[in-house]
Design an enzyme around this catalytic site. Sequence first.
Site, PDB file in Angstrom:
ATOM      1  N   THR A 119      40.203 -49.720  55.497  1.00 46.48           N
ATOM      2  CA  THR A 119      40.448 -49.997  56.908  1.00 46.48           C
ATOM      3  C   THR A 119      40.565 -48.628  57.541  1.00 46.48           C
ATOM      4  O   THR A 119      40.853 -47.663  56.850  1.00 46.48           O
ATOM      5  CB  THR A 119      41.785 -50.775  57.070  1.00 46.48           C
ATOM      6  OG1 THR A 119      41.659 -52.068  56.491  1.00 46.48           O
ATOM      7  CG2 THR A 119      42.210 -50.938  58.512  1.00 46.48           C
ATOM      8  N   ARG A 152      37.196 -65.342  57.105  1.00 38.33           N
ATOM      9  CA  ARG A 152      38.544 -64.826  56.829  1.00 38.33           C
ATOM     10  C   ARG A 152      38.891 -63.708  57.829  1.00 38.33           C
ATOM     11  O   ARG A 152      38.100 -62.822  58.096  1.00 38.33           O
ATOM     12  CB  ARG A 152      38.603 -64.295  55.405  1.00 38.33           C
ATOM     13  CG  ARG A 152      39.948 -63.631  55.025  1.00 38.33           C
ATOM     14  CD  ARG A 152      39.902 -62.122  55.180  1.00 38.33           C
ATOM     15  NE  ARG A 152      41.121 -61.481  54.703  1.00 38.33           N
ATOM     16  CZ  ARG A 152      41.408 -60.201  54.884  1.00 38.33           C
ATOM     17  NH1 ARG A 152      40.573 -59.413  55.524  1.00 38.33           N
ATOM     18  NH2 ARG A 152      42.532 -59.693  54.441  1.00 38.33           N
ATOM     19  N   VAL A 153      40.095 -63.760  58.370  1.00 41.88           N
ATOM     20  CA  VAL A 153      40.566 -62.714  59.274  1.00 41.88           C
ATOM     21  C   VAL A 153      41.793 -62.069  58.648  1.00 41.88           C
ATOM     22  O   VAL A 153      42.701 -62.767  58.185  1.00 41.88           O
ATOM     23  CB  VAL A 153      40.915 -63.302  60.658  1.00 41.88           C
ATOM     24  CG1 VAL A 153      41.495 -62.226  61.558  1.00 41.88           C
ATOM     25  CG2 VAL A 153      39.666 -63.913  61.296  1.00 41.88           C
ATOM     26  N   GLY A 154      41.805 -60.758  58.631  1.00 39.74           N
ATOM     27  CA  GLY A 154      42.926 -60.030  58.033  1.00 39.74           C
ATOM     28  C   GLY A 154      43.974 -59.648  59.062  1.00 39.74           C
ATOM     29  O   GLY A 154      44.064 -60.233  60.149  1.00 39.74           O
ATOM     30  N   ASP A 155      44.754 -58.646  58.705  1.00 41.66           N
ATOM     31  CA  ASP A 155      45.867 -58.220  59.568  1.00 41.66           C
ATOM     32  C   ASP A 155      45.442 -57.292  60.692  1.00 41.66           C
ATOM     33  O   ASP A 155      46.151 -57.175  61.698  1.00 41.66           O
ATOM     34  CB  ASP A 155      46.914 -57.497  58.721  1.00 41.66           C
ATOM     35  CG  ASP A 155      46.321 -56.248  58.063  1.00 41.66           C
ATOM     36  OD1 ASP A 155      45.250 -56.359  57.425  1.00 41.66           O
ATOM     37  OD2 ASP A 155      46.911 -55.158  58.199  1.00 41.66           O
ATOM     38  N   THR A 210      46.879 -50.383  56.369  1.00 41.53           N
ATOM     39  CA  THR A 210      45.708 -50.563  55.506  1.00 41.53           C
ATOM     40  C   THR A 210      46.169 -51.167  54.193  1.00 41.53           C
ATOM     41  O   THR A 210      47.202 -50.774  53.646  1.00 41.53           O
ATOM     42  CB  THR A 210      44.971 -49.233  55.238  1.00 41.53           C
ATOM     43  OG1 THR A 210      44.022 -49.442  54.192  1.00 41.53           O
ATOM     44  CG2 THR A 210      45.900 -48.110  54.833  1.00 41.53           C
ATOM     45  N   GLY A 211      45.410 -52.128  53.688  1.00 38.92           N
ATOM     46  CA  GLY A 211      45.792 -52.793  52.446  1.00 38.92           C
ATOM     47  C   GLY A 211      45.497 -54.271  52.568  1.00 38.92           C
ATOM     48  O   GLY A 211      44.836 -54.700  53.526  1.00 38.92           O
ATOM     49  N   GLY A 227      45.515 -57.521  53.768  1.00 35.02           N
ATOM     50  CA  GLY A 227      46.045 -57.946  55.049  1.00 35.02           C
ATOM     51  C   GLY A 227      46.923 -59.179  55.015  1.00 35.02           C
ATOM     52  O   GLY A 227      47.823 -59.323  55.850  1.00 35.02           O
TER      53      GLY A 227
HETATM   54  N1  GLY Z   1      43.840 -54.589  56.003  1.00 35.83           N
HETATM   55  C1  GLY Z   1      42.554 -55.042  56.257  1.00 35.83           C
HETATM   56  C2  GLY Z   1      42.316 -56.425  55.859  1.00 35.83           C
HETATM   57  O1  GLY Z   1      43.018 -56.955  54.997  1.00 35.83           O
HETATM   58  O2  GLY Z   1      41.410 -57.026  56.381  1.00 35.83           O
END
Ligand code: GLY
Length: 314
Positions: free
Chosen positions: A174, A202-205, A225-226, A228
């Site tokens: 990220t 899929r949607v992350g953080d 970052t990581g 999400g």
């Molecule tokens: N941190 C980015 C994601 O998990 O999409």
Amino acid sequence: MAKIALAIHGGCGVMPEDSMTQEEWEGARRDLAAALSAGYARLKAGDSAVDAVEAAVVVMEDSPHFNAGHGAALNENGLHELDASIMDGATLEAGAISASRAIRNPVKAARALMEDGRAVYMTGPAADRFAEVKGLQVEPQSYFTTPKRVGALEAMRRHAAAGTDGTENEKHGTVGAVALDAAGHLAAATSTGGYTNKPEGRVGDSPIIGAGTYARDGVCAVSGTGQGEFFIRHVLGHEVASRIAYLKQDIATAADGLINHDLAPHRIGAGLVAIDAQGVAVAPYNTPGMFRGWVTPEGHAFVATHDQIYEIEL
Ligand code: GLY
């Protein structure tokens, strides 16, 4: 001159030395420096923290070395779906887009949505159409694809078939930036392709305000970052701010507590950059490396991938 400061990340992970050529490591450090330079130039010119974080993230989105924009991760169907957000700590205004398949610089679309004001968060084809209407550049999927991401998808598919776990390197990444401007305002921005082989949709953080991105004047700005899913569950960016605001923790204690204590039981790769109202920047991570850089209030600039830190001229 009033204090200005900036910090960026380009993702965390296992990042073994032999996972990239020497030219690629140098290219990644060069692009981190270019991102810092672009953001810091805006701050020095008296522009806003929002301008600075957007400028820094655009450089990393355009770089093939990071998982955002050009060079973003591929999902399980071999598609790029891009997420990004931006937040203005002065007003708490924010913009976020997710699952874009075409926006060249998703952070620009997030900024345009924030300024448009009719929505904080827009997703999928509607986000792509919104960007086009705003005059932002759109690209075919092939623009975002690099040989490295094709290889990572193949590796993750092999791991999935064998029931083994891929390295953090193959999975995540990220980019993000946080800044303090000369008017004392804070901002944060984050952009990502998500994780390799992620389910479609899929949607992350990263586009979730309070999770992967958060900024509040007088407190802090955070970009994560990581994996999400865990940043969402811990509402990580807002949690860092809450510990500073309500527990009166300093930024290092708050950020390190989240990454190295609260997230530890989940055994996931995680990191963040955060900056407080005085321009103190921190970049904790729990993996062997994290692409990162920062400029101190005194104007000293640094980039790093692992333990070794390089001072650079901007
Ligand atoms: N941190 C980015 C994601 O998990 O999409």
